[in-house]
Design an enzyme around this catalytic site. Structure first.
Site, PDB file in Angstrom:
ATOM      1  N   CYS A  61       0.351   3.195   3.616  1.00  0.00           N
ATOM      2  CA  CYS A  61       0.822   2.700   4.913  1.00  0.00           C
ATOM      3  C   CYS A  61       1.901   1.627   4.831  1.00  0.00           C
ATOM      4  CB  CYS A  61      -0.348   2.195   5.745  1.00  0.00           C
ATOM      5  SG  CYS A  61      -1.084   0.667   5.133  1.00  0.00           S
TER       6      CYS A  61
ATOM      7  N   CYS B  83       0.848  -1.186   0.000  1.00  0.00           N
ATOM      8  CA  CYS B  83       0.000   0.000   0.000  1.00  0.00           C
ATOM      9  C   CYS B  83       0.889   1.244   0.000  1.00  0.00           C
ATOM     10  CB  CYS B  83      -0.900  -0.009   1.231  1.00  0.00           C
ATOM     11  SG  CYS B  83      -1.938   1.460   1.389  1.00  0.00           S
TER      12      CYS B  83
ATOM     13  N   CYS C 187      -8.289  -5.733  -9.937  1.00  0.00           N
ATOM     14  CA  CYS C 187      -7.928  -4.681 -10.883  1.00  0.00           C
ATOM     15  C   CYS C 187      -7.539  -3.456 -10.046  1.00  0.00           C
ATOM     16  CB  CYS C 187      -9.137  -4.403 -11.766  1.00  0.00           C
ATOM     17  SG  CYS C 187      -8.817  -3.371 -13.169  1.00  0.00           S
TER      18      CYS C 187
ATOM     19  N   CYS D 232      -5.206   0.961   6.454  1.00  0.00           N
ATOM     20  CA  CYS D 232      -5.442   2.412   6.385  1.00  0.00           C
ATOM     21  C   CYS D 232      -6.669   2.781   5.559  1.00  0.00           C
ATOM     22  CB  CYS D 232      -4.211   3.131   5.851  1.00  0.00           C
ATOM     23  SG  CYS D 232      -3.913   2.856   4.091  1.00  0.00           S
TER      24      CYS D 232
END
Length: 132
Positions: free
Chosen positions: A51, A48, A120, A100
């Protein structure tokens, strides 16, 4: 960026690029075939961008032809959450970071075996940590 406690949009806007903020915090999307990871063949773990939580392994990445990075499964540790998205006159399943709550993209049931899923995902919501 590993501060998982950031929840204020002003703080996120200070830490992310405008494109990352629009996608991850405001549930936007990048145009197809424009993201840096769409054609990426490097190996590693996709994390991510907000985070740093691990989300997808490059071994599950495939070319779906959709214009966005696609994965047939998320990591078994379960850093990805799913939610019903009824926006834009459609019924889809949104994918977010469990830690997050960043918007990542959507998951569809038209992917390859063994799962039949196609996660996706927007490149702007990801950060590839390459395997050394």
């Amino acid at each position: 960026m590993t501060d998982k406690k950031r929840t204020n949009n002003e703080e996120w806007a200070d830490k992310l690029t405008p494109e990352q903020f629009s996608i991850c915090r405001l549930k936007g999307t990048e145009p197809p075939f424009t993201g840096k990871y769409n054609d990426c063949k490097k190996t590693g773990i996709y994390q991510c961008i907000c985070c740093g939580s691990p989300l997808f392994d490059s071994e599950a990445k495939y070319d779906s032809g959709s214009g966005w990075p696609s994965f047939w499964t998320d990591l078994p540790e379960g850093s990805v959450a799913q939610h019903i998205d009824a926006s834009h006159g459609m019924r889809r399943v949104e994918v977010t970071c469990k830690v997050c709550h960043a918007h990542l993209g959507h998951v569809f049931e038209d992917g390859p075996e063994p799962t039949g899923l196609r996660y996706c995902i927007n490149s702007a919501s990801l950060d590839l940590k390459e395997k050394t």
